[in-house]
Motif scaffolding. Sequence first.
Motif, PDB file in Angstrom:
ATOM      1  N   GLY A   1    -107.266  18.900 -18.500  1.00 29.21           N
ATOM      2  CA  GLY A   1    -106.995  18.048 -17.344  1.00 29.21           C
ATOM      3  C   GLY A   1    -107.282  18.722 -16.022  1.00 29.21           C
ATOM      4  O   GLY A   1    -108.130  18.266 -15.249  1.00 29.21           O
ATOM      5  N   PRO A   2    -106.603  19.831 -15.743  1.00 29.05           N
ATOM      6  CA  PRO A   2    -106.863  20.506 -14.463  1.00 29.05           C
ATOM      7  C   PRO A   2    -108.320  20.962 -14.313  1.00 29.05           C
ATOM      8  O   PRO A   2    -108.889  20.878 -13.234  1.00 29.05           O
ATOM      9  N   ALA A   3    -108.920  21.418 -15.397  1.00 31.46           N
ATOM     10  CA  ALA A   3    -110.303  21.899 -15.317  1.00 31.46           C
ATOM     11  C   ALA A   3    -111.264  20.780 -14.959  1.00 31.46           C
ATOM     12  O   ALA A   3    -112.162  20.964 -14.130  1.00 31.46           O
ATOM     13  N   LEU A   4    -111.077  19.625 -15.555  1.00 30.31           N
ATOM     14  CA  LEU A   4    -111.972  18.504 -15.268  1.00 30.31           C
ATOM     15  C   LEU A   4    -111.718  17.888 -13.900  1.00 30.31           C
ATOM     16  O   LEU A   4    -112.652  17.577 -13.167  1.00 30.31           O
ATOM     17  N   ILE A   5    -110.462  17.722 -13.560  1.00 25.93           N
ATOM     18  CA  ILE A   5    -110.133  17.094 -12.281  1.00 25.93           C
ATOM     19  C   ILE A   5    -110.561  17.972 -11.111  1.00 25.93           C
ATOM     20  O   ILE A   5    -111.125  17.505 -10.131  1.00 25.93           O
ATOM     21  N   HIS A   6    -110.288  19.272 -11.219  1.00 31.72           N
ATOM     22  CA  HIS A   6    -110.561  20.182 -10.108  1.00 31.72           C
ATOM     23  C   HIS A   6    -111.871  20.954 -10.263  1.00 31.72           C
ATOM     24  O   HIS A   6    -112.182  21.799  -9.418  1.00 31.72           O
TER      25      HIS A   6
ATOM     26  N   PHE B   1    -112.824  23.370 -12.286  1.00 32.27           N
ATOM     27  CA  PHE B   1    -112.666  24.820 -12.343  1.00 32.27           C
ATOM     28  C   PHE B   1    -113.915  25.442 -12.950  1.00 32.27           C
ATOM     29  O   PHE B   1    -114.412  24.966 -13.961  1.00 32.27           O
ATOM     30  N   PRO B   2    -114.401  26.526 -12.370  1.00 38.47           N
ATOM     31  CA  PRO B   2    -115.521  27.236 -12.996  1.00 38.47           C
ATOM     32  C   PRO B   2    -115.043  27.955 -14.258  1.00 38.47           C
ATOM     33  O   PRO B   2    -113.866  28.301 -14.388  1.00 38.47           O
ATOM     34  N   GLY B   3    -115.957  28.160 -15.182  1.00 41.26           N
ATOM     35  CA  GLY B   3    -115.625  28.808 -16.440  1.00 41.26           C
ATOM     36  C   GLY B   3    -114.955  30.153 -16.276  1.00 41.26           C
ATOM     37  O   GLY B   3    -114.027  30.488 -17.016  1.00 41.26           O
ATOM     38  N   VAL B   4    -115.404  30.925 -15.297  1.00 42.30           N
ATOM     39  CA  VAL B   4    -114.822  32.254 -15.112  1.00 42.30           C
ATOM     40  C   VAL B   4    -113.340  32.159 -14.742  1.00 42.30           C
ATOM     41  O   VAL B   4    -112.545  33.001 -15.150  1.00 42.30           O
ATOM     42  N   LEU B   5    -112.953  31.142 -14.011  1.00 41.80           N
ATOM     43  CA  LEU B   5    -111.543  30.958 -13.675  1.00 41.80           C
ATOM     44  C   LEU B   5    -110.738  30.673 -14.941  1.00 41.80           C
ATOM     45  O   LEU B   5    -109.635  31.201 -15.112  1.00 41.80           O
ATOM     46  N   LEU B   6    -111.292  29.869 -15.824  1.00 43.02           N
ATOM     47  CA  LEU B   6    -110.590  29.555 -17.063  1.00 43.02           C
ATOM     48  C   LEU B   6    -110.453  30.789 -17.949  1.00 43.02           C
ATOM     49  O   LEU B   6    -109.405  31.002 -18.562  1.00 43.02           O
ATOM     50  N   THR B   7    -111.486  31.613 -18.012  1.00 39.67           N
ATOM     51  CA  THR B   7    -111.377  32.830 -18.813  1.00 39.67           C
ATOM     52  C   THR B   7    -110.371  33.787 -18.187  1.00 39.67           C
ATOM     53  O   THR B   7    -109.605  34.446 -18.909  1.00 39.67           O
ATOM     54  N   ASP B   8    -110.352  33.874 -16.868  1.00 40.44           N
ATOM     55  CA  ASP B   8    -109.344  34.696 -16.196  1.00 40.44           C
ATOM     56  C   ASP B   8    -107.938  34.182 -16.502  1.00 40.44           C
ATOM     57  O   ASP B   8    -107.022  34.962 -16.780  1.00 40.44           O
TER      58      ASP B   8
END
Length: 118
Positions: free
Chosen positions: A86-91, A93-100
């Motif tokens: 949800g947050p990744a799609l709405i905002h 988020f770049p992949g690197v942020l998700l891995t962090d």
Amino acid sequence: MTSIDRDQLVQSLVAHGNRAILEEDWTPQLALDVLRENRRRHASEPRTQVLEQLSAQLADDLAAKTGVAPADIALVLLVASSTLAGPALIHRFPGVLLTDLLGYTADNLDQRASGGES
């Protein structure tokens, strides 16, 4: 997530040909069913084909390097994926942020497991 955010997310997923699950309906089995349905639906797309290859390698690596049962790894990944979607799609988020974020979460869990020591 607000109801507006949730509505945006569902609309975005549906617009891209994916089925969405509302939080109150989420179960591990339903998440797997929807994921498999979306994989089949998009099987001919290059993105899906690359994901198939990468995910098979990641699954092998996780099972080999952790010693954790595949079903347990799958459950953790399903929860993480569903929580972050949800947050990744709405905002966007770049992949690197998700891995962090996943790395920080792993560190938090490790610290809890070792009594808060870092």
